[in-house]
Design a protein around this motif. Structure first.
Motif, PDB file in Angstrom:
ATOM      1  N   GLY A  56      51.055  46.513  34.108  1.00 24.66           N
ATOM      2  CA  GLY A  56      50.610  47.895  34.267  1.00 24.66           C
ATOM      3  C   GLY A  56      49.157  48.072  33.876  1.00 24.66           C
ATOM      4  N   VAL A  57      48.764  47.451  32.767  1.00 20.79           N
ATOM      5  CA  VAL A  57      47.366  47.558  32.335  1.00 20.79           C
ATOM      6  C   VAL A  57      46.451  46.828  33.314  1.00 20.79           C
ATOM      7  N   ALA A  58      46.867  45.640  33.753  1.00 28.08           N
ATOM      8  CA  ALA A  58      46.063  44.892  34.720  1.00 28.08           C
ATOM      9  C   ALA A  58      45.895  45.682  36.014  1.00 28.08           C
ATOM     10  N   THR A 200      58.004  36.828  38.781  1.00 24.23           N
ATOM     11  CA  THR A 200      57.496  38.204  38.761  1.00 24.23           C
ATOM     12  C   THR A 200      55.987  38.215  38.764  1.00 24.23           C
ATOM     13  N   TYR A 201      55.383  37.363  37.964  1.00 20.04           N
ATOM     14  CA  TYR A 201      53.921  37.330  37.874  1.00 20.04           C
ATOM     15  C   TYR A 201      53.303  36.849  39.173  1.00 20.04           C
ATOM     16  N   TRP A 202      53.907  35.845  39.801  1.00 25.31           N
ATOM     17  CA  TRP A 202      53.352  35.338  41.062  1.00 25.31           C
ATOM     18  C   TRP A 202      53.489  36.370  42.182  1.00 25.31           C
ATOM     19  N   HIS A 203      54.586  37.098  42.199  1.00 25.42           N
ATOM     20  CA  HIS A 203      54.720  38.157  43.202  1.00 25.42           C
ATOM     21  C   HIS A 203      53.654  39.224  42.993  1.00 25.42           C
ATOM     22  N   TYR A 204      53.366  39.510  41.730  1.00 27.99           N
ATOM     23  CA  TYR A 204      52.313  40.481  41.421  1.00 27.99           C
ATOM     24  C   TYR A 204      50.953  39.962  41.893  1.00 27.99           C
ATOM     25  N   LEU A 205      50.659  38.694  41.613  1.00 26.06           N
ATOM     26  CA  LEU A 205      49.392  38.114  42.060  1.00 26.06           C
ATOM     27  C   LEU A 205      49.256  38.197  43.569  1.00 26.06           C
TER      28      LEU A 205
END
Length: 231
Positions: A56-58, A200-205
């Motif tokens: 969220g912050v990113a 989750t992080y890779w989908h966000y990237l």
């Protein structure tokens, strides 16, 4: 705007530090029982809560950068730069890495250690290919004399790709820890949380990169940093 960027940068640094302790050290270990917090009626591991707070912050940081870009785009001296052909291939690499991470999660849920190892290896290789491609694009611009100070368009191109690249590198730290545990023989089923966090992080990237890609190349929308002319 500047004060906001500084504040968010400091906030990101604080959250990253806490995230490193809560998610990049403990939950990526197969033997650790991850603490849970209550969110509504469901129990969610602390690691997932920390990751979503960080995302969220990113996201807020990226929104500020995009807002600054849109304001600068409206000035009369804006001049797009040539479009690197390699950007599309780099996008394909990151999409493949995201899909490989999802396959890894599927394999972890089935306690399939072999496919977990293969999924992590594939996602890592594709992610490194993405970063290598981005660095090569920078080299192309450098060789063409398009430096950070050349124009506003080049400045935003380097800014967007550098910030996104740093987030990718941060994800690779977690990927390396998870991969090391799996290759040392950690039980695939107990690595499920680590794989889910990575996915989750890779989908966000990928989602952030697709947005940035639109900003970089969508000349028909009047938003493009890069012109249709190839580099």
């Amino acid at each position: 705007m500047t004060i906001g960027l500084i504040f968010l940068s400091l906030l990101v640094a604080v959250i990253v530090g806490w995230l490193m302790r809560q998610t990049l050290v403990e939950p990526w270990r197969a033997e650790v029982v991850v603490p849970e917090v209550r969110v509504g009626l469901a129990a969610m591991p602390t690691a997932k809560v920390a990751l979503w707070v960080f995302l969220g912050v990113a996201s807020s940081l990226f929104v500020l950068f995009v807002s600054a870009y849109v304001m600068r785009l409206g000035l009369a001296d804006w001049s797009p730069i040539p479009r690197p052909r390699l950007l599309l291939l780099n996008t394909v690499f990151l999409m493949g890495a995201s899909l490989a991470m999802e396959w890894t999660v599927y394999s972890a849920r089935r306690a399939d250690a072999g496919n977990v190892r293969r999924g992590l290896a594939a996602s890592g290789l594709l992610t490194f290919a993405f970063l290598a491609g981005q660095l090569y694009v920078w080299k192309q611009y450098h060789d063409a004399g398009l430096l950070l100070s050349s124009s506003a368009a080049t400045a935003f191109f380097y800014l967007f790709t550098a910030v996104h690249g740093l987030h990718v590198l941060g994800g690779l730290v977690a990927w390396a820890r998870a991969s090391l545990r799996v290759w040392r023989g950690a039980d695939a089923a107990r690595m499920r949380l680590a794989c889910e966090l990575c996915a989750t992080y890779w989908h966000y990237l990928l989602a952030v990169w697709l947005l940035l890609y639109v900003l970089l190349v969508s000349e028909d929308l009047g938003l493009a940093i890069c012109s249709a002319a190839p580099l």
